[in-house]
Design an enzyme around this catalytic site. Sequence first.
Site, PDB file in Angstrom:
ATOM      1  CG  ASP A   1      -4.293  -4.996  -2.627  1.00 15.72           C
ATOM      2  OD1 ASP A   1      -4.611  -5.476  -3.748  1.00 15.72           O
ATOM      3  OD2 ASP A   1      -5.086  -4.589  -1.826  1.00 15.72           O
TER       4      ASP A   1
ATOM      5  CB  SER B   1      -1.008   0.013   1.139  1.00 16.23           C
ATOM      6  OG  SER B   1      -1.987   0.809   1.207  1.00 16.23           O
TER       7      SER B   1
ATOM      8  CG  HIS C   1      -5.591  -2.779   1.463  1.00 24.92           C
ATOM      9  ND1 HIS C   1      -5.056  -2.843   0.160  1.00 24.92           N
ATOM     10  CD2 HIS C   1      -4.848  -1.914   2.248  1.00 24.92           C
ATOM     11  CE1 HIS C   1      -4.091  -1.877   0.026  1.00 24.92           C
ATOM     12  NE2 HIS C   1      -3.973  -1.191   1.289  1.00 24.92           N
TER      13      HIS C   1
END
Length: 385
Positions: A179, A154, A348
């Site tokens: 991700d 992220s 996530h």
Amino acid sequence: MSELQRKAQKRGISSMLPPMPPKGTSSGSRGLSLGQPRKRDFSQLPWSDYFHTSQDVEVDKDVFRVYKRGTEGPVVLFLHGGGLSSLSWAVLSSLVTKSVRCQCLAMDFRGHGDTMTANEEDLSVDTLARDIGNVITALYGDETIPPIIMVGHSMGGAIAIHAAIKYLVPSLAGLIVIDVVEGTAMEALQGMQGFLRGRPKQFKSLEYAIEWAVKSGQIKNLESARVSMVGQLKRCSAEHQEASDQVPCFSSSEAIAEEDEEQDKPKEDSSAQQSASVSSSVPYTWRVDLSKSEAYWKGWFEGMSNLFLSCTVPKMLIIAGVNRLDRELTVGQMQGKFWMHVLPQCGHCVHEDQPQKVADALASFLVRHKLSESLDDFDRPSPAC
């Protein structure tokens, strides 16, 4: 004897009938003793079960917390996402070092985990990227720096890309982002404040925080949640304790026992009991208030896809679904500019939800690009490209 048994006895077939159940019991499922449901364990796991050492690295007057596992091979440098900590890599680190010869380093960004800096609120992309380079330089000094493979999740993935483009990491040999895609990230920012407002502000205990993380789906892997959640939290100061905002207890079948087992313990000194009581009554809150970092969000992700594609080192993207790709990465993936692994049924925090699959992907990447050698006969997953 029942009527059926009497008739069967006359016909000489009673020995063929199954025995009748004792009186007072039922032959149906209601008569089965299923026992008490097992309670899930939401207690904290120590980081030392996964990392070998922790080190506080001084850069000027700032102190960055770094965890390490392994002593040989290339360095896999893990960079966590916004609001998380280096402990989110704990389970993955222990798994990947069992497959390939490598060292794992995981650092807490400023304002996160156990890192302490003079300016905790400066989360700009330039500052965070510069911190990475400074920590690596401070760690190795005049020593020869081994090949480094940056792995970022992220926000950490976006910062890793910027650090790579600016040549802030000496001997960079590979880049892996998890991700994080510019297009979907920029869209998600619109609802980020609402998501942050929807989280509990406080937790009665660390166990309640771990339970919330798992049951809300923030972290789908219980083991990872038990070791990583503590890095996201801190004790509340007295003036910020808000009992009304504490997360409530969940279902009674999986409730967390926090007050029993008192009778069998020897009596402690009253002052020690009072100190322990005060400590256990202080709730937890989030280590970093991400809502205050909104000014930096756009800078983390804007232009990231093209920057990623322009990096000259071997690259890999690990995502939870192909629908998260934007146009630039879709074209780049079709042109074979990077490896891609898709791990569905993840949230996530892909590396926490499926640490073994991510470890296999990392090990395959290292061996494929001759950055390391295998320690076992693991099945190398085939990349999408």
